[in-house]
Design an enzyme around this catalytic site. Structure first.
Site, short mmCIF file in Angstrom:
data_model
loop_
_atom_site.label_atom_id
_atom_site.label_comp_id
_atom_site.label_asym_id
_atom_site.label_seq_id
_atom_site.Cartn_x
_atom_site.Cartn_y
_atom_site.Cartn_z
CG ASP A 156 0.00 -0.08 2.52
OD1 ASP A 156 0.37 -1.21 2.90
OD2 ASP A 156 0.36 0.98 3.08
CG ASP A 197 1.88 4.74 5.76
OD1 ASP A 197 1.26 3.81 6.30
OD2 ASP A 197 2.32 5.70 6.40
N1 LIG Z 1 1.18 1.18 5.75
C1 LIG Z 1 1.72 0.30 6.59
N2 LIG Z 1 2.18 0.71 7.79
C2 LIG Z 1 2.76 -0.17 8.63
N3 LIG Z 1 2.89 -1.47 8.37
C3 LIG Z 1 2.44 -1.90 7.20
N4 LIG Z 1 2.42 -3.11 6.66
C4 LIG Z 1 1.85 -3.03 5.46
N5 LIG Z 1 1.49 -1.77 5.20
C5 LIG Z 1 1.84 -1.05 6.27
#
Ligand SMILES: Nc1ncnc2[nH]cnc12
Ligand SMILES: CSC[C@H]1O[C@H](OP(=O)(O)O)[C@H](O)[C@@H]1O
Length: 816
Positions: free
Chosen positions: A725, A727
């Site tokens: 993703d 974040d």
């Molecule tokens: N955005 C995110 N923040 C922290 N850990 C994650 N693992 C997968 N995506 C994450």
């Protein structure tokens, strides 16, 4: 058979629940009804019993149809005569009840929707959960909770002379095609009736139908089992041959059902301590059993392709352990699996491994176990006199109980009982978010059927236990790697070999690579399981048992699911010290850790792979981060380069090649910085933006303290970060959610497995031969790194602490 009026029939009430993802659980008022087989049947116009002791009255029942016309089934005194009671959401079944009209042994009840119909359960894409207390169920007594393909009205509308119907519990059938059913297809089963006990006998006909055992068990053993039948709906088999009565090869498999069934019994599959008194599922206390019927499409109208079971106790989710099917050594077959659920592949392997007739496949497998048409729920308690005894459940290879006979069980355990409660049925995951997570995002990942479905990759293994000469030779060869003896102390190698020997029961297996699977990556492909080990370290047990597996070449690697099988450890609660210590104790030298990460850079799109080189620590000090913590010994490991540079460098070209070969266009980035946050909540937008300003490129919740501990244990460590993703830093986009992460998890896990399958052999070789190869120093980098990190020995240091540390650093602390 007619319905009697002498004794009022009052179905004991019970509350069940129907659950949806959107609406939660709704209580439903239901009841249970006693099977007609247990009931008193007397002449319609008088009190002469139609059946007494173990025989039919020849006057009233000269033949089947007249018998049904002449006889009426009576209401039941559930508590006093049969030991059946309900209370709120629970039903209790007593094994032996001394009642007003004699001694009753065992019982069978069905869940009712209303006074005249059984509750019908449509199973595809649904789950059922219930609590059960088996603490008072000794060896030989079996409690059942299972589904069978009975008619909702008990056959009332289908058979002219069945005027009793579901209200009196008629129409029972199961996959054993039982011939002890007294009332069958609107007739008395009087022809050829032959007593086999003081109360029971067998007639000419049997009552067959598809059966799905969601639980058959007692305090010592439990199974889930699928029993397909080629016919759908209840079917009357015609004689002892068609009913599969003869227990010989000629006839036992000519009936329409798979009587043996395809069972999942953790004891038989090599996990004797999983289920039982004091076990992982502790049968001294109540626990929850959940069974999910997963379809190929994820829709209700799909075909059920997998039946998954899990447990819960004291609020802890307890997944069924991954299990290999290990055939008898003399069979010459390798192990099969790993499996943790019932699938057609699992069932075929099970039958093959144990040399059973593949009736499961013959009669249609899962397609003919669970059809869309709906099922009736049965609850029972018995010593399975009909099948001679219940040793199929709990004795010999199936459980820890000694051999016994069913008569003795009745005499010795009259107070046995079971309590089923809190029955919930509904959409997958509606009862439990954790399970939903797996059903939606990782069922595929955990599902060996789907692994096998990927085709060519799932190879039949070369097991250590097949005494494969080549593998053996290789192990012997590996015993003498000069470079190892040079690099690592002989004492340490011996200690590790010793532990491995204790754990595996085999000599000198070399396991140099440990793979840590992160979210979504709970197993690897193209590997056969050699053994599951669960070493207790001074810091406790690892996240889950470690799976020692063999690549097709015979090379062994150790695999550990960071969050545990069933994803039970939150990032802050991962027992990282035990994980690293356990790897070290197995002789592992290099760790390849996988992690699902958020991206903090536009160019690192979800689906990308990254080999990071730096870490920013944003954990909050709640995770034990050092083996020295809490001891009287102080050490300061160097951590300026938190990953093993040489290992990472070695990986760059190999991972790139593997990704190219896979052909999905996955991009690889190197030299990036990963932020490790505490979680479990994701970052705020402001934090996410800040991490970018700090120079962060990726974010996860897992790389620390794992990397620190690997360094302290002098293990090479590299992270393969797989972006799921963006974040929460992109102003126009939604902030990250778990659902967003799940979307990419599967594809990333597939690619991770491909990468492993491609590079692990070469990595093992590079490490194993490191003195001679051009990659000579992949390992040497870390080895010795703690030597000057540990503060010099002082009289104040506690010897017990030194002993504890010897577990991870025998080089410096053992032999004192
Ligand atoms: N955005 C995110 N923040 C922290 N850990 C994650 N693992 C997968 N995506 C994450
Ligand atoms: C499931 S989203 C957050 C979770 O995923 C990552 O786990 P892992 O590193 O084990 O793959 C991340 O670190 C979080 O723990």
């Amino acid at each position: 058979q007619q319905s009697g009026t002498l004794i009022p029939e009052f179905h004991p009430p019970i509350t069940t629940k129907y659950c949806t993802n959107a609406g939660g659980c709704t209580a439903q008022s239901r009841s249970v009804v006693l099977d007609s087989n247990w009931r008193w049947a007397h002449t319609v116009s008088g009190f002469t019993s139609c059946y007494a002791g173990n025989t039919w009255d020849a006057t009233v029942c000269p033949e089947p149809v007249m018998c049904a016309q002449n006889c009426a089934l009576e209401g039941a005194d559930y508590a006093a005569t049969y030991g059946i009671t309900t209370s709120s959401d629970a039903v209790r079944l007593n094994f032996v009840t001394v009642g007003p009209s004699g001694t009753n042994v065992g019982s069978r009840v069905f869940l009712m929707a209303d006074a005249n119909h059984y509750q019908i359960f449509k199973l595809p894409n649904k789950e059922i959960s219930f609590d059960v207390d088996v603490s008072e169920l000794p060896c030989g007594v079996v409690a059942g909770m299972y589904f069978v393909d009975m008619q909702a009205d008990g056959g009332l509308s289908g058979f002219a002379d069945n005027n009793a119907g579901a209200r009196f519990g008629t129409g029972y059938c199961d996959s054993q095609c039982p011939r002890n059913v007294k009332w069958l297809n609107g007739e008395g089963n009087t022809l050829g009736w032959t007593p086999y006990s003081e109360t029971d006998g067998k007639g000419r006909y049997g009552s067959c139908c598809q059966e799905m055992d969601i639980f058959q068990g007692n305090a010592y053993s439990s199974i889930g089992a699928a029993h397909p039948c080629s016919s759908s709906n209840q079917y009357r088999c015609q004689d002892e041959i068609e009913c599969g009565e003869r227990y010989d090869y000629t006839y036992a498999y000519e009936n329409p059902c798979d009587k043996d069934g395809c069972e999942f019994n953790t004891y038989r599959l090599g996990n004797p301590s999983f289920f039982g008194p004091g076990g992982t599922v502790d049968t001294n206390h109540k626990f929850t059993v959940t069974t999910q019927f997963i379809t190929d499409t994820g829709e209700d109208d799909g075909d059920v392709v997998e039946i998954r079971r899990s447990y819960k106790q004291n609020d802890n989710d307890i997944p069924v352990p991954f299990s290999s099917i290990v055939p008898p050594p003399e069979s010459g077959m390798g192990t099969f699996g790993p499996y943790e659920s019932i699938t057609n592949n699992y069932c075929a392997d099970l039958k093959q491994a144990f040399g059973e007739v593949p009736a499961f496949t013959y009669v249609g497998g899962l397609d003919n176990t669970i059809t869309p048409s709906g099922r009736v729920l049965v609850m029972s308690i018995s010593n399975d006199y009909y099948n001679r005894d219940a040793t199929w459940l709990d004795s010999g290879a199936h459980g820890p109980c000694p051999a016994y006979n069913a008569d003795d069980v009745e005499l010795e355990s009259p107070s046995a009982r079971v309590v089923f409660s809190n029955i919930r049925f509904g959409e997958i995951g509606s009862d439990d978010e954790q399970l939903k997570f797996f059903a939606l995002s990782a069922a595929d990942d955990l599902s060996p059927s789907i692994v096998a479905g990927r085709g060519d990759q799932w190879e039949l293994p070369t097991s250590l236990f097949t005494s494969n000469k080549r593998a053996r030779h290789e192990e012997e060869h590996h015993q003498q790697p000069q470079s190892h003896q040079d690099v690592f102390g002989i004492r340490e190698r011996q200690a590790n070999a010793h532990r491995l020997h204790d754990l595996l029961g085999i000599d000198m297996v070399i396991v140099l690579i440990g793979v840590i699977g992160g979210s979504g990556l709970y197993h690897l492909d193209n590997l056969s399981i050699v053994k599951e080990v669960n070493p207790e370290t001074p810091w406790g047990f690892p996240s889950s048992p470690i799976i020692i597996c063999a690549l097709p070449s015979g090379t062994k690697v150790a695999f550990l699911a960071r969050h545990g099988q069933g994803h039970i450890h939150a990032p802050s609660a991962v027992p990282a010290r035990a994980n690293i210590a356990a790897f070290k104790s197995l002789g592992v030298r290099a760790i390849l850790a996988f992690s699902a990460v958020g991206s903090l850079r536009e160019e690192i799109s979800p689906g990308s792979f990254v080999l990071p080189s730096q870490i920013i620590d944003r954990t909050k000090g709640v995770r034990p981060a050092s083996f020295f913590e809490g001891t009287s010994i102080v050490a300061h490991a160097a951590f300026g380069d938190p990953f093993s540079n040489k290992l990472v460098h070695w990986l760059e070209s190999r991972v790139q090649k593997a990704l190219d070969a896979e052909g999905r266009g996955v991009q690889l980035f190197t030299g990036k910085t990963i932020v490790c946050m505490e979680g479990p909540q994701f970052s705020t937008r402001a934090e996410s933006v800040m991490y970018r300003q700090w120079g962060g490129d990726l974010i996860n919740m897992s790389v620390l303290p794992e990397a620190k501990l690997a360094r302290e244990a002098e293990l090479s460590y590299a992270l393969v970060a797989t972006a799921t993703d963006y974040d929460s830093w992109r102003p126009q986009s939604e902030a990250v959610t778990a659902m967003e992460v799940f979307k990419t998890l599967q594809a990333n896990a597939d690619t991770s497995r491909h990468v492993c399958a491609t590079i692990l052999d070469e990595l093992h070789e590079a490490i194993d031969n490191n003195a001679a190869s051009e990659d000579a120093d992949i390992l040497c980098e870390e080895v010795g790194s703690m030597k000057f990190s540990i503060m010099p020995r002082s009289a104040k240091q506690n010897p017990q602490d030194r002993e504890k540390l010897a577990y991870v650093l025998p080089e410096y602390f053992s032999g004192e």
